[in-house]
Design a protein around this motif. Structure first.
Motif, PDB file in Angstrom:
ATOM      1  N   HIS A  13       0.861  -1.346   0.026  1.00  0.00           N
ATOM      2  CA  HIS A  13      -0.040   0.114  -0.034  1.00  0.00           C
ATOM      3  C   HIS A  13       0.927   1.253   0.157  1.00  0.00           C
ATOM      4  CE1 HIS A  13      -3.067  -2.833   1.172  1.00  0.00           C
ATOM      5  NE2 HIS A  13      -2.305  -3.264   2.327  1.00  0.00           N
ATOM      6  N   VAL A  14       0.281   2.454  -0.179  1.00  0.00           N
ATOM      7  CA  VAL A  14       0.963   3.588   0.043  1.00  0.00           C
ATOM      8  C   VAL A  14      -0.164   4.680   0.207  1.00  0.00           C
ATOM      9  CG1 VAL A  14       2.881   3.358  -1.674  1.00  0.00           C
ATOM     10  CG2 VAL A  14       0.652   4.459  -2.310  1.00  0.00           C
ATOM     11  N   TRP A  15       0.199   5.493   1.261  1.00  0.00           N
ATOM     12  CA  TRP A  15      -0.973   6.524   1.286  1.00  0.00           C
ATOM     13  C   TRP A  15      -0.311   7.975   1.703  1.00  0.00           C
ATOM     14  CZ3 TRP A  15      -1.248   2.194   4.551  1.00  0.00           C
ATOM     15  CH2 TRP A  15      -0.684   2.172   5.893  1.00  0.00           C
ATOM     16  N   ASP A  36       2.684   9.591   6.440  1.00  0.00           N
ATOM     17  CA  ASP A  36       2.748   9.259   5.079  1.00  0.00           C
ATOM     18  C   ASP A  36       3.651   8.048   4.690  1.00  0.00           C
ATOM     19  OD1 ASP A  36       0.990  11.360   4.972  1.00  0.00           O
ATOM     20  OD2 ASP A  36       2.662  12.692   4.203  1.00  0.00           O
ATOM     21  N   PHE A  37       3.204   7.202   3.633  1.00  0.00           N
ATOM     22  CA  PHE A  37       4.029   6.114   3.126  1.00  0.00           C
ATOM     23  C   PHE A  37       3.941   6.020   1.765  1.00  0.00           C
ATOM     24  CE2 PHE A  37       3.175   4.525   7.481  1.00  0.00           C
ATOM     25  CZ  PHE A  37       4.279   3.922   8.016  1.00  0.00           C
ATOM     26  N   ALA A  43      10.652   2.171  -2.451  1.00  0.00           N
ATOM     27  CA  ALA A  43      11.402   1.759  -3.558  1.00  0.00           C
ATOM     28  C   ALA A  43      12.896   1.429  -3.323  1.00  0.00           C
ATOM     29  CB  ALA A  43      11.669   3.072  -4.591  1.00  0.00           C
ATOM     30  N   PRO A  44      13.531   2.069  -2.279  1.00  0.00           N
ATOM     31  CA  PRO A  44      14.772   1.589  -2.079  1.00  0.00           C
ATOM     32  C   PRO A  44      14.897   0.418  -1.132  1.00  0.00           C
ATOM     33  CG  PRO A  44      14.170   3.652  -0.879  1.00  0.00           C
ATOM     34  CD  PRO A  44      13.505   3.412  -1.772  1.00  0.00           C
ATOM     35  N   TRP A 242       3.465  -4.123   3.039  1.00  0.00           N
ATOM     36  CA  TRP A 242       4.055  -3.022   3.454  1.00  0.00           C
ATOM     37  C   TRP A 242       3.192  -1.720   3.129  1.00  0.00           C
ATOM     38  CZ3 TRP A 242       5.114   1.835   1.376  1.00  0.00           C
ATOM     39  CH2 TRP A 242       6.153   2.530   1.994  1.00  0.00           C
ATOM     40  N   PRO A 243       2.993  -0.799   3.862  1.00  0.00           N
ATOM     41  CA  PRO A 243       3.739  -0.717   5.406  1.00  0.00           C
ATOM     42  C   PRO A 243       3.184  -1.329   6.623  1.00  0.00           C
ATOM     43  CG  PRO A 243       2.569   1.236   4.744  1.00  0.00           C
ATOM     44  CD  PRO A 243       2.198   0.342   3.643  1.00  0.00           C
ATOM     45  N   VAL A 244       2.209  -2.059   6.340  1.00  0.00           N
ATOM     46  CA  VAL A 244       1.332  -2.689   7.679  1.00  0.00           C
ATOM     47  C   VAL A 244       2.303  -3.440   8.329  1.00  0.00           C
ATOM     48  CG1 VAL A 244      -0.583  -3.974   8.529  1.00  0.00           C
ATOM     49  CG2 VAL A 244      -1.002  -2.311   6.385  1.00  0.00           C
TER      50      VAL A 244
END
Length: 284
Positions: A13-15, A36-37, A43-44, A242-244
Motif C-alpha cells: 500500500h501507499v498513502w 505518509d508512506f 522503492a529503496p 508494506w507498510p502494515v
C-alpha cells in the motif's frame, strides 16, 4: 533468494494523509502507521530486497483512490499493477470499470478489492447486487482480491464456485489467528477455497496476525504449510503488506521469513511463488 529469481511483491500500500485520512488507523497499536508512506519510501527497501515489480493495493473505500493509484503506476516503474476499489453494488459498475480502464494509467488496473472483512454480513459476497458486480469484474478481465476473516471463508467458497470465470485472490491467507495458535475454522475454510481451480492465495500479512512484538518464523510455519499444501506454489504469491508489516517487521525481514518458510521448495516452485504466480494472475 537465488539470483535467478526476480521477486514480485504482490501486495503493498501507499498513502498520503494530506490527500485523505486513513480512517482505519486508530488506537495506540496502529499509531506508527499514522504518517505518509510513499513510493519513494518503498522503492529503496524493495530494490535492496531484490524486488523489481510490485502490485499496489487499495486501502480505503473511496472512489478517488483508484485513479490516483493508476497515475502512480504510470509514473513509477516499480508499480506493475493496481488492485483498486469501486462500488460493486452500483448498477453501472460495468461502465465504471470501463471508465477506470480508460484513465491515464488505466491499463495498470488488474483487480478490484473491497474491505469485506469490515462487512457485518458474513455472506456479503453472496448478495445479489454484489454477485452482479463480481460478474462485471470477470467480464472486464480483472481479478478479485478477497480481504476476509476466517468466518467469512464459506461465503468466499460459494462466491468462487458461482463465478468460475473469475479468479479470486485470497489476501493474507484469510487472516488466520496466528497469535492464538488456533487453526479452525480457518484451515477448513482455506482448504475448501483452494479446492476450487479459480482461486489463488497471497503469502502475506502473517507477521501482523502473529504477535507483532515476539513472532518467530516457527509461529508462521503451520499456517504457511497449510496454504502450501492446499494451493501449491504455482497458486501462491509473495506479498509484503508494506507498510502494515512495519508494525512487526522490516520489509527485508518479511521477505526473509517467506524465503525460510519456502526453503524446502524446488527452484522452479520458488520462482512461481515469488514471481510467476503474480505475473500470470495479474497479467503484469
Amino acid at each position: 533468494m537465488g539470483a535467478a529469481v526476480t521477486v514480485v511483491d504482490a501486495h503493498h500500500h501507499v498513502w498520503d494523509l494530506s490527500v485523505r485520512d486513513q480512517d482505519w488507523i486508530t488506537g495506540p497499536e496502529l499509531r506508527p502507521l499514522r504518517r505518509d508512506f510513499t513510493v519513494a519510501d518503498l522503492a529503496p527497501e524493495a530494490r535492496s530486497a531484490g524486488v523489481e515489480r510490485t502490485v499496489l493495493v487499495q486501502t480505503v473505500t473511496v472512489a478517488e483512490e483508484t485513479p490516483e493509484f493508476l497515475a502512480l503506476a504510470r509514473a513509477h516503474e516499480l508499480i506493475a499493477g493496481v488492485v483498486g476499489w469501486t462500488d460493486l453494488t452500483r448498477p453501472d459498475v460495468a461502465d465504471e470499470l470501463a471508465r477506470l480502464r480508460e484513465l491515464p494509467g488505466g491499463p495498470y488496473l488488474k483487480g478490484i478489492r473491497h474491505q469485506v472483512q469490515g462487512e457485518p454480513d458474513p455472506e456479503w459476497l453472496l448478495r445479489a447486487d454484489v454477485r452482479r458486480g463480481l460478474t462485471a469484474v470477470a467480464d472486464a478481465g480483472l481479478v478479485y482480491d478477497l480481504v476476509v476473516l476466517p468466518h467469512q471463508l464459506p461465503a468466499c467458497v460459494k462466491a468462487a464456485a458461482d463465478h468460475p470465470g473469475l479468479t479470486f485472490v485470497l489476501d493474507h491467507l484469510g487472516k488466520p489467528p496466528i497469535a492464538s495458535g488456533e487453526r479452525e475454522p480457518w484451515e477448513t475454510g482455506v482448504r475448501s477455497l483452494a479446492a476450487l481451480p479459480n482461486t489463488v492465495c497471497k503469502l502475506s500479512g502473517m507477521v501482523t496476525e502473529a504477535d507483532p512484538a515476539s513472532w518467530r518464523v516457527d509461529d508462521l510455519r503451520p499456517y504457511a504449510d497449510v496454504v502450501l499444501d492446499a494451493f501449491g506454489p504455482d497458486r501462491l504469491m509473495f506479498g509484503s503488506d508494506w507498510p502494515v508489516c512495519t508494525l512487526a517487521a522490516t520489509y527485508g525481514q518479511v521477505l526473509d521469513a517467506a524465503e525460510e518458510l519456502t526453503g524446502e521448495l524446488s527452484d522452479a516452485e520458488r520462482t512461481w511463488l515469488f514471481a510467476g504466480t503474480a505475473a500470470q494472475v495479474y497479467g503484469l
